[in-house]
Design an enzyme around this catalytic site. Structure first.
Site, PDB file in Angstrom:
ATOM      1  CG  ASP A  34       1.443 -15.996   0.150  1.00  0.00           C
ATOM      2  OD1 ASP A  34       1.092 -14.986   0.751  1.00  0.00           O
ATOM      3  OD2 ASP A  34       0.926 -17.124   0.350  1.00  0.00           O
ATOM      4  CB  ALA A  35       7.462 -16.427  -2.756  1.00  0.00           C
ATOM      5  CE1 TYR A  37      -1.782 -17.857  -6.064  1.00  0.00           C
ATOM      6  CE2 TYR A  37      -2.046 -20.219  -6.363  1.00  0.00           C
ATOM      7  CZ  TYR A  37      -2.535 -18.936  -6.503  1.00  0.00           C
ATOM      8  OH  TYR A  37      -3.748 -18.742  -7.080  1.00  0.00           O
ATOM      9  CG  ASP A  38       2.743 -14.489  -5.682  1.00  0.00           C
ATOM     10  OD1 ASP A  38       3.248 -13.740  -4.828  1.00  0.00           O
ATOM     11  OD2 ASP A  38       1.520 -14.711  -5.762  1.00  0.00           O
ATOM     12  CG  LEU A  84      -3.319  -4.780  -4.568  1.00  0.00           C
ATOM     13  CD1 LEU A  84      -2.413  -4.533  -3.373  1.00  0.00           C
ATOM     14  CD2 LEU A  84      -3.626  -3.469  -5.276  1.00  0.00           C
ATOM     15  CD  GLU A 116      -1.995   2.224   1.847  1.00  0.00           C
ATOM     16  OE1 GLU A 116      -2.391   1.146   2.326  1.00  0.00           O
ATOM     17  OE2 GLU A 116      -2.746   3.046   1.307  1.00  0.00           O
ATOM     18  CE  LYS A 118      -0.295  -7.595  -1.311  1.00  0.00           C
ATOM     19  NZ  LYS A 118      -0.494  -8.806  -0.519  1.00  0.00           N
ATOM     20  CD  GLU A 179      -4.891  -7.840   4.453  1.00  0.00           C
ATOM     21  OE1 GLU A 179      -5.724  -7.251   3.721  1.00  0.00           O
ATOM     22  OE2 GLU A 179      -4.245  -8.830   4.067  1.00  0.00           O
ATOM     23  CE  LYS A 319       2.862 -10.221  -3.154  1.00  0.00           C
ATOM     24  NZ  LYS A 319       2.946 -11.653  -3.121  1.00  0.00           N
TER      25      LYS A 319
HETATM   26  S1  IVH Z   1      -5.393  -2.183  -1.450  1.00  0.00           S
HETATM   27  C1  IVH Z   1      -7.874  -2.181  -4.956  1.00  0.00           C
HETATM   28  N1  IVH Z   1      -3.699  -1.871   0.533  1.00  0.00           N
HETATM   29  O1  IVH Z   1      -3.434  -7.318  -0.488  1.00  0.00           O
HETATM   30  C2  IVH Z   1      -7.012  -2.214  -3.792  1.00  0.00           C
HETATM   31  N2  IVH Z   1      -4.363  -4.062  -0.051  1.00  0.00           N
HETATM   32  O2  IVH Z   1      -3.179  -8.592  -3.157  1.00  0.00           O
HETATM   33  C3  IVH Z   1      -7.151  -3.445  -3.018  1.00  0.00           C
HETATM   34  N3  IVH Z   1      -3.406  -5.812   1.348  1.00  0.00           N
HETATM   35  O3  IVH Z   1      -6.768  -8.247  -1.005  1.00  0.00           O
HETATM   36  C4  IVH Z   1      -6.278  -3.629  -1.922  1.00  0.00           C
HETATM   37  N4  IVH Z   1      -2.244  -4.479   2.649  1.00  0.00           N
HETATM   38  O4  IVH Z   1      -5.806  -8.274   1.362  1.00  0.00           O
HETATM   39  C5  IVH Z   1      -4.392  -2.744  -0.218  1.00  0.00           C
HETATM   40  N5  IVH Z   1      -2.236  -1.467   2.269  1.00  0.00           N
HETATM   41  C6  IVH Z   1      -2.930  -2.325   1.533  1.00  0.00           C
HETATM   42  C7  IVH Z   1      -2.876  -3.705   1.751  1.00  0.00           C
HETATM   43  C8  IVH Z   1      -3.617  -4.551   0.926  1.00  0.00           C
HETATM   44  C9  IVH Z   1      -2.578  -5.722   2.391  1.00  0.00           C
HETATM   45  C10 IVH Z   1      -3.924  -7.057   0.781  1.00  0.00           C
HETATM   46  C11 IVH Z   1      -5.413  -7.130   0.647  1.00  0.00           C
HETATM   47  C12 IVH Z   1      -5.686  -7.392  -0.800  1.00  0.00           C
HETATM   48  C13 IVH Z   1      -4.409  -7.992  -1.226  1.00  0.00           C
HETATM   49  C14 IVH Z   1      -4.190  -7.790  -2.691  1.00  0.00           C
END
Ligand code: IVH
Length: 691
Positions: A34-35, A37-38, A84, A116, A118, A179, A319
């Site tokens: 991912d890194a 790709y980002d 995000l 939170e 991720k 998730e 990240k």
């Molecule tokens: S919020 C509008 N909270 O990250 C808000 N996403 O890059 C949308 N993800 O598609 C997501 N942990 O798959 C949110 N605590 C968390 C998350 C989270 C993982 C993932 C999710 C999202 C992706 C965005």
């Protein structure tokens, strides 16, 4: 005027990102972290920001993600599932907050935030009506996902009705998003099991979760140790909920797993400190987290801030940095993936990175190795990113001795020895041989899959078993399977065997497009296969089509055309097609009424050696000729089959083996013409043939 090198770079980035998008979102089988790709996306974004004329409508920055595979039912998300924006360090996190403060009305107080972890898994949406779980879907491209209700029902932490405990009245409707992921211990255990069953290993917990949840067979999903965290809900107003924090408490109350490490802060410095703390503690988590998500807590403020393209302004992902170490690159190995992609990997002097000993790392592709100028013998920087597979970041050029060697992709596949293919528009090198052992299990499962020959009871697991048992060497061998090959193998009772053989038999009549799609030609799925068959309604005309002709088909570009001709140019692919033809698989759209079926052995040259059980040499020759085949006296490249009886002549046999020419006994020769060969054991248990 945009400098030509910039627009070329943008073009290259788009192509590379598109490729990685496809690997990641469609195949669930990424070849970069991912890194990495980002970094590509950030570079492209930056370029497009500097030079807005560079933005094309099809740029990967202009859309949310890849298309769904289209095998599950589609689900339109009434409210898009957003992704995000990223911040890569504290400075960028602060810049995000400054932007928010600028966007809010002057004098407005600092909003509260929720931070939170991720979680690195797969975003899903769960719909509940009157307390019942009615539909679960993947995020897909954010607007349209796939209906995976049956699979999600097997995830134990997803409540099937809410509230999960107590008998309070359920909400009339809510949609919960969160998730699906795999805990680290569960992931290690699953990979252990996969390894024991010689199944494909998952690169990281995210892929394991995504691959498990998107199984067409939900019983496989049920056997996978999946977990779920809820982090978002829709229908909050009706429940009287006005903030992210309140939503998390409400969801917890309904019985959803909510991350206990989510915190609410009114002071932004405390947010930064909490993120720092997590960064230091990330290794103690029982799941893979690739960062922290910071959200503006209050829904009204979220609405005020709104969304740009697919990222909400009110949330950001910070990240985690990747962990790095330095070691020596001893050599480069090659892996052949399920789609035939040759992936180079680094063989390293073992080094400890964050408590894990690393001796292998991915090198992505040849282009990447050359771009980074990585040479065999170099001291290299290794990064263990948010995922499990470490990667080679760069060489340390100052430490070179002059003994280092450049790497070049081999011209032939390391597994089967067939020439490999690399089209100029793509970064990857492919083995196009459909019967390459490295690709075999996957190609058999694909051939037997729903979009193709649709053979019930013949999935990946069975393909693996049958290959391990030495029964299948290419997809055509499916049609040579006999009762006694399977009976009394573990799990194969009489009923199961006869069902499977009947399903295989039935598949011979599938429309030609299904066969063409089942062959596993790169870039040729069901849709393209239909286009091909419309123009070329018989396999023989299709195999003879040239790149130029193919390109005249509407909807077919040079890439597909090249891949089709390349596939049929391969000797071993053609041999498989001949075997399929001989097995009686349909090779054309129905012939017009009154037209004779082609002779089954037409175009095939046979050599006979040894004494056959029931046919004399002359009879066997006549038999082959009567069905359109030719018989010659010596084995060459042109020989399609060697027919072998007792006491075969040495040179014919060894030469055929050396050339990889299929060897038939009399029974198989008869089976080739599709005549109903009846086989019954005599009183000594031997098989006798009756025609
Ligand atoms: S919020 C509008 N909270 O990250 C808000 N996403 O890059 C949308 N993800 O598609 C997501 N942990 O798959 C949110 N605590 C968390 C998350 C989270 C993982 C993932 C999710 C999202 C992706 C965005």
């Amino acid at each position: 005027m945009i400098p030509a090198d910039l627009s070329q770079r943008a073009e290259d980035l788009r192509r590379e990102i598109r490729f990685h998008n496809y690997r990641y979102h469609v195949l669930d089988d990424p070849v970069v972290s991912d890194a990495e790709y980002d970094a590509l996306v950030r570079e492209l974004r930056a370029l497009e920001m500097d030079q807005p004329e560079l933005v094309t409508p099809d740029s990967p920055t202009q859309r949310v993600g890849a298309e769904p595979l289209g095998r599950f039912e589609k689900v339109t998300h009434p409210v898009p599932m957003l992704s995000l924006g990223n911040a890569f360090d504290e400075v960028e996190l602060r810049a995000w907050r400054d932007r928010i403060l600028r966007l809010l009305p002057e004098g407005a107080p600092e909003p509260a935030y929720v931070a939170e972890p991720k979680i690195d898994g797969l975003a899903v949406s769960l719909r509940y009506e009157a307390g019942q779980f009615v539909q679960g879907a993947t995020r897909g491209n954010g607007l349209v996902g796939e209906d995976i209700t049956v699979n999600l029902r097997t995830v134990k932490s997803i409540p099937l009705r809410i509230p999960a405990a107590g008998d309070a009245a359920p909400p009339a409707f809510i949609e919960v998003r969160g998730e699906v992921y795999m805990r680290l211990a569960a992931f290690e255990a699953l990979n252990q099991r996969q390894a024991e069953a010689s199944d494909k290993l998952f690169a990281n917990p995210r892929n394991a979760a995504a691959g498990s949840v998107r199984q067409l067979d939900s019983s496989i999903t049920a056997g996978r140790p999946l977990s779920f965290f809820a982090y978002f809900m829709r229908g909050a107003e009706e429940a009287g909920i006005a903030s992210q924090w309140a939503a998390l408490q409400y969801l917890k109350g309904l019985g959803f797993p909510v991350n206990n490490d989510a915190r609410r802060f009114t002071d932004f410095e405390a947010v930064v400190a909490y993120c720092d703390e997590w960064m230091a503690r990330r290794d103690t988590l029982s799941y893979e987290a690739d960062g922290m998500v910071v959200k503006v807590d209050d829904f009204a403020t979220q609405d005020e801030l709104g969304t740009i393209s697919h990222d909400p302004r009110w949330a950001i992902a910070l990240k985690f940095p990747a962990r790095e170490a330095t070691t020596r690159l001893l050599d480069v190995g090659i892996n052949v993936g399920r789609t035939g992609v040759l992936t180079p990997y680094a063989i390293l002097e073992p080094v400890n990175i964050g408590g894990v000993t690393v001796s292998r790392a991915t090198l992505h592709n040849e282009e990447d190795i050359h771009r980074k100028d990585i040479r065999i013998g170099d001291m290299v920087v290794i990064k263990r990113a948010g995922d499990v597979i470490p990667q080679v970041v760069k060489p340390i050029e100052d430490l070179r001795t002059g003994q280092e060697r450049e790497f070049h992709m081999p011209g032939t596949c390391p597994d089967c020895g067939e020439p490999v293919s690399k089209s100029p528009e793509e970064v990857a090198t492919y083995c196009v041989n459909a019967s390459c052992p490295a690709r075999l299990v996957q190609s058999i499962a694909h051939f037997a899959g729903r979009g193709s020959m649709d053979i019930e009871g013949m999935g990946k697991r069975q393909a693996q078993l049958f290959v391990d048992w030495g029964l299948l060497h290419d997809v055509a061998d499916l049609y040579a399977l006999k009762t006694e090959d399977l009976l009394e193998r573990e799990g194969y009772g009489e009923k199961r065997v006869s069902n499977l053989l009947a399903a295989i038999e039935e598949s011979k009549q599938r429309p030609l497009a299904r066969l063409v799609s089942g062959l596993g030609i790169r870039h040729v799925g069901v849709t393209v296969a239909r286009l091909l068959v419309q123009r070329y309604p018989a396999i023989d005309v299709l195999t003879a089509a040239t790149v130029e002709e193919l390109q005249t088909i509407e909807g077919l570009g040079p890439r597909i055309a090249a891949s089709v001709t390349e596939f049929f140019a391969s000797e071993s692919n053609r041999r498989v097609i001949d075997k399929l033809r001989i097995a009686g698989v349909r090779m054309s759209e129905e012939p017009p009424a009154g037209e004779a079926r082609p002779a089954p052995l037409a175009g095939l040259t046979f050599v006979i050696t040894g004494t056959l059980p029931t046919l004399s040499r002359q009879d066997a020759t006549a038999f082959i000729q009567a069905h359109g085949g030719k018989v010659t006296g010596s084995v060459s490249q042109k020989t399609a089959y060697l027919v072998v009886g007792a006491d075969p002549g040495g040179t014919k046999y060894t030469k055929a083996q050396a050339l990889g020419i299929p060897i038939l006994d009399e029974a198989r020769l008869r089976a080739l013409i599709g005549a109903p060969v009846q086989e019954a054991p005599n009183d000594k248990g031997q098989l006798l043939l009756r025609l």
